[in-house]
Design a protein around this motif. Structure first.
Motif, PDB file in Angstrom:
ATOM      1  N   TYR A  19      -5.884  27.583   9.269  1.00 44.18           N
ATOM      2  CA  TYR A  19      -5.215  26.292   8.058  1.00 44.18           C
ATOM      3  C   TYR A  19      -4.213  26.394   8.209  1.00 44.18           C
ATOM      4  N   ARG A  20      -3.182  25.789   8.814  1.00 38.56           N
ATOM      5  CA  ARG A  20      -1.805  24.884   8.681  1.00 38.56           C
ATOM      6  C   ARG A  20      -1.907  23.718   8.502  1.00 38.56           C
ATOM      7  N   LEU A  21      -1.007  22.984   8.126  1.00 38.56           N
ATOM      8  CA  LEU A  21      -0.151  21.958   7.911  1.00 38.56           C
ATOM      9  C   LEU A  21      -0.305  20.815   8.739  1.00 38.56           C
ATOM     10  N   GLY A  52       4.586  30.687  12.561  1.00 38.28           N
ATOM     11  CA  GLY A  52       3.139  31.570  12.393  1.00 38.28           C
ATOM     12  C   GLY A  52       1.486  31.287  12.487  1.00 38.28           C
ATOM     13  N   THR A  53       0.836  33.243  11.324  1.00 39.34           N
ATOM     14  CA  THR A  53      -0.442  32.666  11.760  1.00 39.34           C
ATOM     15  C   THR A  53      -1.659  31.579  11.295  1.00 39.34           C
ATOM     16  N   GLY A  54      -1.559  30.978  10.225  1.00 42.77           N
ATOM     17  CA  GLY A  54      -1.722  30.159   9.222  1.00 42.77           C
ATOM     18  C   GLY A  54      -2.704  31.707   8.510  1.00 42.77           C
ATOM     19  N   SER A 104       5.030  22.651  10.299  1.00 42.04           N
ATOM     20  CA  SER A 104       4.777  24.058  10.081  1.00 42.04           C
ATOM     21  C   SER A 104       4.325  24.867  11.836  1.00 42.04           C
ATOM     22  N   GLY A 137      -1.484  33.782   6.764  1.00 38.53           N
ATOM     23  CA  GLY A 137      -0.144  34.338   5.273  1.00 38.53           C
ATOM     24  C   GLY A 137      -1.715  34.106   4.138  1.00 38.53           C
ATOM     25  N   LEU A 138      -1.837  32.782   3.764  1.00 37.95           N
ATOM     26  CA  LEU A 138      -1.759  32.353   2.308  1.00 37.95           C
ATOM     27  C   LEU A 138      -3.702  32.694   2.350  1.00 37.95           C
ATOM     28  N   PHE A 194       3.093  28.481  -6.072  1.00 35.92           N
ATOM     29  CA  PHE A 194       2.429  29.062  -6.247  1.00 35.92           C
ATOM     30  C   PHE A 194       2.242  29.986  -7.596  1.00 35.92           C
ATOM     31  N   ASP A 202       9.110  26.189  -5.047  1.00 34.66           N
ATOM     32  CA  ASP A 202      10.646  26.245  -4.090  1.00 34.66           C
ATOM     33  C   ASP A 202      10.944  24.833  -4.326  1.00 34.66           C
ATOM     34  N   ILE A 218       3.470  20.791  -1.115  1.00 33.61           N
ATOM     35  CA  ILE A 218       2.245  20.443  -0.566  1.00 33.61           C
ATOM     36  C   ILE A 218       0.704  19.248  -1.268  1.00 33.61           C
ATOM     37  N   ASN A 267       7.315  32.280   2.624  1.00 33.46           N
ATOM     38  CA  ASN A 267       6.531  30.587   2.659  1.00 33.46           C
ATOM     39  C   ASN A 267       7.803  29.544   2.650  1.00 33.46           C
ATOM     40  N   LYS A 322      11.258  30.040   4.261  1.00 34.91           N
ATOM     41  CA  LYS A 322      10.444  28.591   5.610  1.00 34.91           C
ATOM     42  C   LYS A 322      10.288  27.474   5.535  1.00 34.91           C
ATOM     43  N   TYR A 323       9.989  27.631   4.648  1.00 32.87           N
ATOM     44  CA  TYR A 323       9.075  25.693   4.122  1.00 32.87           C
ATOM     45  C   TYR A 323      10.604  25.273   3.478  1.00 32.87           C
TER      46      TYR A 323
HETATM   47  P1  ADP Z   1       1.806  30.506   7.975  1.00 34.85           P
HETATM   48  O1  ADP Z   1       3.114  30.288   7.503  1.00 34.85           O
HETATM   49  O2  ADP Z   1       1.941  31.472   8.437  1.00 34.85           O
HETATM   50  O3  ADP Z   1       1.442  28.596   9.003  1.00 34.85           O
HETATM   51  P2  ADP Z   1      -0.242  30.536   5.939  1.00 34.85           P
HETATM   52  O4  ADP Z   1      -1.081  30.579   5.919  1.00 34.85           O
HETATM   53  O5  ADP Z   1       1.377  30.759   5.255  1.00 34.85           O
HETATM   54  O6  ADP Z   1       0.216  29.837   7.251  1.00 34.85           O
HETATM   55  O7  ADP Z   1       0.407  28.742   5.226  1.00 34.85           O
HETATM   56  C1  ADP Z   1      -0.199  27.648   5.727  1.00 34.85           C
HETATM   57  C2  ADP Z   1      -0.251  26.432   5.370  1.00 34.85           C
HETATM   58  O8  ADP Z   1       0.595  25.830   4.370  1.00 34.85           O
HETATM   59  C3  ADP Z   1       1.736  26.838   6.495  1.00 34.85           C
HETATM   60  O9  ADP Z   1       1.284  26.226   7.891  1.00 34.85           O
HETATM   61  C4  ADP Z   1       2.606  25.556   5.625  1.00 34.85           C
HETATM   62  O10 ADP Z   1       2.026  24.085   6.317  1.00 34.85           O
HETATM   63  C5  ADP Z   1       1.589  25.507   4.472  1.00 34.85           C
HETATM   64  N1  ADP Z   1       2.670  25.882   3.186  1.00 34.85           N
HETATM   65  C6  ADP Z   1       2.819  27.414   2.819  1.00 34.85           C
HETATM   66  N2  ADP Z   1       3.573  27.330   1.926  1.00 34.85           N
HETATM   67  C7  ADP Z   1       4.500  26.621   1.776  1.00 34.85           C
HETATM   68  C8  ADP Z   1       5.358  26.042   0.867  1.00 34.85           C
HETATM   69  N3  ADP Z   1       6.227  26.802   0.127  1.00 34.85           N
HETATM   70  N4  ADP Z   1       6.282  24.309   1.042  1.00 34.85           N
HETATM   71  C9  ADP Z   1       4.966  23.788   2.224  1.00 34.85           C
HETATM   72  N5  ADP Z   1       4.044  24.135   2.868  1.00 34.85           N
HETATM   73  C10 ADP Z   1       3.641  25.320   2.722  1.00 34.85           C
END
Ligand code: ADP
Length: 259
Positions: free
Chosen positions: A205-207, A217-219, A212, A221-222, A248, A187, A192, A158, A161-162
């Motif tokens: 859940y995704r922002l 992604g699948t939402g 995003s 991961g976290l 994190f 990062d 967030i 993440n 990616k972000y």
């Molecule tokens: P995914 O990455 O598959 O969408 P995650 O459960 O890993 O799902 O993350 C959920 C959401 O949290 C992401 O869609 C993103 O919007 C936000 N997010 C996660 N990690 C970060 C990060 N390091 N910086 C900014 N936003 C993040």
């Protein structure tokens, strides 16, 4: 899910209340286990036909070498199939992390992290990012390596990616002043917002931002990270990186280190 209230032998009100609480708790636990098993069974059942759809799509693609429109349609179908397969794999992982069947053996967290950093460095290089890993302590716990590796992998993935290109991702393993073992993944991305800090651990859940959606992604991961870390006696929180971005933090409390 193991708390039960002590039931005393006196038949007073507290004892009756404790009995009712414990019965309700057992039923809840049963429902939770049923839900988990359903997710796991449904995911297994869906995986087989999807794999078949994928190979049919690949064959069709090979046969349509001359028609660009047709190739594009089949290509999109394959992409969506891959997304579904990814979601199903994540659901399976999640139901395994939620369950009590993890196979644990001693694992050194620093090694797991070094492995994750090496594995993802290719992805970081594509964005001209750098991953710095500071390994300031050793920490061995009984762990399901695959599950815990996945927990850290999701966080570092993440972070890559972000965050924008040419930024640095910092991974640190250290002991804090209370002798807790801590893993930080920081990062310099958008961070967030406070209102989302709890919610982004929720399933699917995704922002709600373009970034995003773009990432595809699948939402999940976290949620996997949270379930996997908690299954190893740890907890995960989000802080703001003092340099801007997300931080994190995974904490393994010292009292549980030997359990
Ligand atoms: P995914 O990455 O598959 O969408 P995650 O459960 O890993 O799902 O993350 C959920 C959401 O949290 C992401 O869609 C993103 O919007 C936000 N997010 C996660 N990690 C970060 C990060 N390091 N910086 C900014 N936003 C993040």
């Amino acid at each position: 899910l193991s708390a039960r209230l002590p039931v005393s032998t006196d038949s007073n009100e507290f004892s009756q209340l404790a009995t009712i609480f414990n019965q309700t708790f057992s039923r809840l636990e049963g429902s939770f286990e049923q839900m988990r098993r359903f997710t796991s069974d449904a995911s297994h059942e869906l995986r087989t036909p999807l794999t078949a759809i994928r190979s049919i799509g690949e064959t069709a693609l090979q046969q349509q070498s001359g028609d660009p429109a047709c190739r594009e349609t089949i290509g999109s179908m394959l992409e969506e199939t891959d997304r579904l397969v990814q979601t199903i794999e994540s659901l399976l992982l999640l139901s395994r992390a939620d369950g009590s069947t993890l196979q644990k053996e001693p694992a050194e967290i620093g090694e797991l992290l070094a492995d994750v950093v090496e594995f993802l460095s290719v992805l970081a290089e594509e964005k001209q990012q750098q991953i710095l890993f500071e390994r300031r302590t050793d920490f061995t716990i009984p762990a399901d390596r695959c599950m815990l590796r996945r927990a850290f992998l999701n966080l570092v993935d993440n972070a890559i990616k972000y965050s924008p290109e040419q930024t640095t991702i910092q991974v640190a393993l250290y002991r804090d002043s209370h002798d807790n073992t801590v893993v930080d993944v920081a990062d310099n991305g958008p961070g967030i917002p406070d209102a989302e800090k709890e919610r982004i651990f929720g399933r699917f859940y995704r922002l709600d931002n373009g970034r995003s959606r773009e990432m595809g992604g699948t939402g999940l991961g976290l949620s996997i990270t949270k379930a996997a870390v908690e299954a190893h006696g740890g907890l995960v929180t989000i802080l703001d990186n003092p340099g801007g971005g997300a931080l994190f933090r995974v904490i393994f409390p010292s009292a549980k280190q030997d359990s």
